[in-house]
Design a protein around this motif. Structure first.
Motif, PDB file in Angstrom:
ATOM      1  N   ALA A 111      29.590 -11.299  -1.339  1.00  0.00           N
ATOM      2  CA  ALA A 111      29.710 -10.543  -2.594  1.00  0.00           C
ATOM      3  C   ALA A 111      30.565 -11.293  -3.599  1.00  0.00           C
ATOM      4  CB  ALA A 111      30.305  -9.165  -2.324  1.00  0.00           C
ATOM      5  N   LEU A 112      31.697 -11.834  -3.136  1.00  0.00           N
ATOM      6  CA  LEU A 112      32.540 -12.608  -4.046  1.00  0.00           C
ATOM      7  C   LEU A 112      31.909 -13.962  -4.352  1.00  0.00           C
ATOM      8  CD1 LEU A 112      36.208 -11.994  -2.867  1.00  0.00           C
ATOM      9  CD2 LEU A 112      35.197 -11.406  -5.068  1.00  0.00           C
ATOM     10  N   GLY A 113      31.425 -14.623  -3.310  1.00  0.00           N
ATOM     11  CA  GLY A 113      30.817 -15.924  -3.521  1.00  0.00           C
ATOM     12  C   GLY A 113      31.812 -16.909  -4.093  1.00  0.00           C
ATOM     13  N   PHE A 114      31.294 -18.009  -4.636  1.00  0.00           N
ATOM     14  CA  PHE A 114      32.143 -19.013  -5.274  1.00  0.00           C
ATOM     15  C   PHE A 114      31.329 -19.614  -6.402  1.00  0.00           C
ATOM     16  CE2 PHE A 114      35.010 -22.429  -5.948  1.00  0.00           C
ATOM     17  CZ  PHE A 114      36.220 -22.013  -5.405  1.00  0.00           C
ATOM     18  N   ILE A 153      25.927  -4.299  -2.913  1.00  0.00           N
ATOM     19  CA  ILE A 153      24.914  -3.269  -2.673  1.00  0.00           C
ATOM     20  C   ILE A 153      23.738  -3.847  -1.893  1.00  0.00           C
ATOM     21  CG2 ILE A 153      23.240  -1.752  -3.790  1.00  0.00           C
ATOM     22  CD1 ILE A 153      25.265  -1.342  -6.025  1.00  0.00           C
ATOM     23  N   GLY A 154      23.352  -5.081  -2.232  1.00  0.00           N
ATOM     24  CA  GLY A 154      22.252  -5.715  -1.509  1.00  0.00           C
ATOM     25  C   GLY A 154      22.560  -5.889  -0.037  1.00  0.00           C
ATOM     26  N   CYS A 155      23.786  -6.316   0.275  1.00  0.00           N
ATOM     27  CA  CYS A 155      24.192  -6.461   1.677  1.00  0.00           C
ATOM     28  C   CYS A 155      24.131  -5.126   2.408  1.00  0.00           C
ATOM     29  CB  CYS A 155      25.612  -7.019   1.748  1.00  0.00           C
ATOM     30  SG  CYS A 155      25.759  -8.773   1.359  1.00  0.00           S
ATOM     31  N   THR A 156      24.730  -4.106   1.784  1.00  0.00           N
ATOM     32  CA  THR A 156      24.812  -2.802   2.446  1.00  0.00           C
ATOM     33  C   THR A 156      23.427  -2.194   2.652  1.00  0.00           C
ATOM     34  OG1 THR A 156      26.962  -2.448   1.393  1.00  0.00           O
ATOM     35  CG2 THR A 156      25.857  -0.524   2.308  1.00  0.00           C
ATOM     36  N   LEU A 157      22.589  -2.257   1.627  1.00  0.00           N
ATOM     37  CA  LEU A 157      21.248  -1.688   1.750  1.00  0.00           C
ATOM     38  C   LEU A 157      20.420  -2.440   2.786  1.00  0.00           C
ATOM     39  CD1 LEU A 157      20.166  -0.809  -1.911  1.00  0.00           C
ATOM     40  CD2 LEU A 157      20.732   0.755  -0.055  1.00  0.00           C
ATOM     41  N   GLY A 158      20.556  -3.777   2.805  1.00  0.00           N
ATOM     42  CA  GLY A 158      19.807  -4.554   3.780  1.00  0.00           C
ATOM     43  C   GLY A 158      20.170  -4.178   5.205  1.00  0.00           C
ATOM     44  N   ILE A 159      21.470  -4.032   5.454  1.00  0.00           N
ATOM     45  CA  ILE A 159      21.937  -3.665   6.798  1.00  0.00           C
ATOM     46  C   ILE A 159      21.514  -2.243   7.153  1.00  0.00           C
ATOM     47  CG2 ILE A 159      24.012  -3.269   8.183  1.00  0.00           C
ATOM     48  CD1 ILE A 159      25.313  -5.552   6.532  1.00  0.00           C
ATOM     49  N   VAL A 216      17.715 -12.174  -7.998  1.00  0.00           N
ATOM     50  CA  VAL A 216      17.458 -13.067  -6.864  1.00  0.00           C
ATOM     51  C   VAL A 216      18.514 -12.861  -5.785  1.00  0.00           C
ATOM     52  CG1 VAL A 216      17.308 -15.474  -6.141  1.00  0.00           C
ATOM     53  CG2 VAL A 216      16.350 -14.761  -8.345  1.00  0.00           C
ATOM     54  N   LEU A 217      19.786 -12.756  -6.178  1.00  0.00           N
ATOM     55  CA  LEU A 217      20.855 -12.563  -5.203  1.00  0.00           C
ATOM     56  C   LEU A 217      20.680 -11.257  -4.429  1.00  0.00           C
ATOM     57  CD1 LEU A 217      23.990 -13.772  -7.192  1.00  0.00           C
ATOM     58  CD2 LEU A 217      23.049 -14.801  -5.123  1.00  0.00           C
ATOM     59  N   PHE A 218      20.288 -10.217  -5.143  1.00  0.00           N
ATOM     60  CA  PHE A 218      20.092  -8.914  -4.512  1.00  0.00           C
ATOM     61  C   PHE A 218      19.028  -9.017  -3.425  1.00  0.00           C
ATOM     62  CE2 PHE A 218      18.194  -4.707  -4.183  1.00  0.00           C
ATOM     63  CZ  PHE A 218      19.313  -3.870  -4.137  1.00  0.00           C
ATOM     64  N   THR A 219      17.913  -9.617  -3.750  1.00  0.00           N
ATOM     65  CA  THR A 219      16.814  -9.755  -2.791  1.00  0.00           C
ATOM     66  C   THR A 219      17.221 -10.632  -1.609  1.00  0.00           C
ATOM     67  OG1 THR A 219      15.189  -9.514  -4.569  1.00  0.00           O
ATOM     68  CG2 THR A 219      14.424 -10.498  -2.509  1.00  0.00           C
TER      69      THR A 219
END
Length: 385
Positions: free
Chosen positions: A68-71, A86-92, A127-130
């Protein structure tokens, strides 16, 4: 038979090595805060899930916080952090529910992956979300099931996303630093483009003019970098309590970059025109020298503006802008073909290209458009610049 390395090549290699080391230390210095944010968010989320919630090996908490923070070189943006979290949480969550219904295996992993990508595309075009939805869903299917029960990983992912948002909100990067660095890089490059154009005109050198044009065409990515960093800076200055007092300065930089963008675009047009004129037209020595002097003076002004926007103290910044306006007053005062000793239509065309650049630079120093126009001598009845 091998040849000994020449002293020149050895010095060139040493210079390159020193430059790489210098750039490396610079990247470390500018990225230290983001690195600390990343570390604290990931470790903090892991410790919170493990020690407070009692989850066993909550790797998804640390993973969600990290991705989420990334660099990013352009700085951390709140929307990006929220989108990836949100993408991480929804994917899991989606993968956990699917595997609960259809089980685990190769074909189940393929189904989960495909449906996760399609769902992500339906919810958001980012793109990041997907990517994050698909990646986290795949990990859920491939890794052994958690001992703490269904939905544990989803909770861990939410904890990781929350820690990421908390860190970027409470300890944000200085919103002025990145735009200043990018803006200074831009003004230095545009200044050098104008100096090369001046030298090409002074020497009546078509090859130098084309080299200048090639360099001018490479300035757009720098403008795009400033624009990207300003978006991040504006979000931080608006949302972060620590840096709200800097919002006016960020707005001032954003205002200046609009006009410096125009100057940069016009410098490319000017470089192309200079190359064409030198190839096809012979200008009088007086005209060549006056055009070259004006371009050199404009290069000096751009450096002054860059210096002013790069300093933090408002007093010093105002002093630089006054100096730039004084320099531009001299440059603008001779922006007339007759004053510059130009008789040909092609030379007059160069003057007409430089005049709006002077106006844009005056506006970059803080003047309004109408006031900036008054610095230019009128071109009879058709002055519309």
């Amino acid at each position: 038979m091998s040849q000994a390395t020449s002293p020149q090549s050895s010095r060139g290699f040493n210079d390159l090595a020193r430059e790489r080391v210098k750039d490396g230390f610079l990247r470390v210095r500018t990225g230290i805060l983001q690195a600390l944010q990343l570390t604290v968010a990931a470790v903090g989320a892991f410790v919170f899930s493990e020690r407070i919630l009692g989850h066993h090996g909550p790797i998804f908490a640390a993973t969600a916080a990290t991705v989420a923070l990334g660099f990013s070189k352009g700085g951390i943006r709140y929307r990006r952090v929220l989108e990836v979290a949100i993408g991480c949480t929804l994917g899991i969550l989606f993968a956990e529910l699917l595997t609960h219904w259809i089980g685990r295996g190769i074909w189940q992993a393929a189904v989960v992956m495909l449906l996760s990508v399609l769902l992500a595309q339906f919810l958001d075009s980012g793109v990041l979300f997907t990517t994050q939805m698909a990646l986290q869903a795949l990990l859920v299917v491939m890794l052994p099931p958690p001992v703490d029960g269904t939905l544990t990983r989803s909770i861990d992912a939410m904890i990781g996303g929350a820690f990421a948002l908390l860190l970027v909100y409470l300890i944000p990067t200085d919103p002025r630093r990145q735009p200043r660095e990018q803006l200074r890089k831009l003004t230095t490059e545009v200044s050098e483009v104008l100096r090369e154009a001046a030298e090409a005109v002074r020497r009546d050198d078509s090859q130098a003019a084309w080299h200048c044009l090639v360099r001018a065409r490479k300035t757009q990515p720098i403008v795009d970098g400033v624009t990207t960093s300003l978006k991040s800076s504006h979000e931080i200055a608006v949302a972060a309590p620590l840096h709200r007092r800097h919002r006016s300065e960020v707005d001032e930089i954003a205002r200046a970059i609009r006009y410096l963008d125009l100057v940069t675009r016009n410098s490319r047009v000017l470089a192309r025109r200079v190359a064409s004129i030198i190839n096809h037209i012979t200008l009088a020595p007086e005209a060549l020298e006056s055009i070259a002097e004006s371009l050199d003076a404009m290069a000096d002004v751009i450096n002054t503006v860059g210096n002013g926007l790069a300093v933090a103290q408002s007093g010093a910044r105002d002093s630089y802008m006054r100096q730039a306006r004084n320099q531009l007053e001299v440059v603008a005062g001779r922006m007339h073909p007759d004053t510059m000793g130009i008789q040909t239509m092609e030379g007059q065309g160069l003057v007409l290209l430089m005049r709006p650049m002077v106006v844009d630079l005056l506006e970059a120093t803080g003047l309004e458009h109408e006031e900036a126009l008054t610095y230019l001598p009128r071109l009879d009845d058709w002055d519309r610049l």
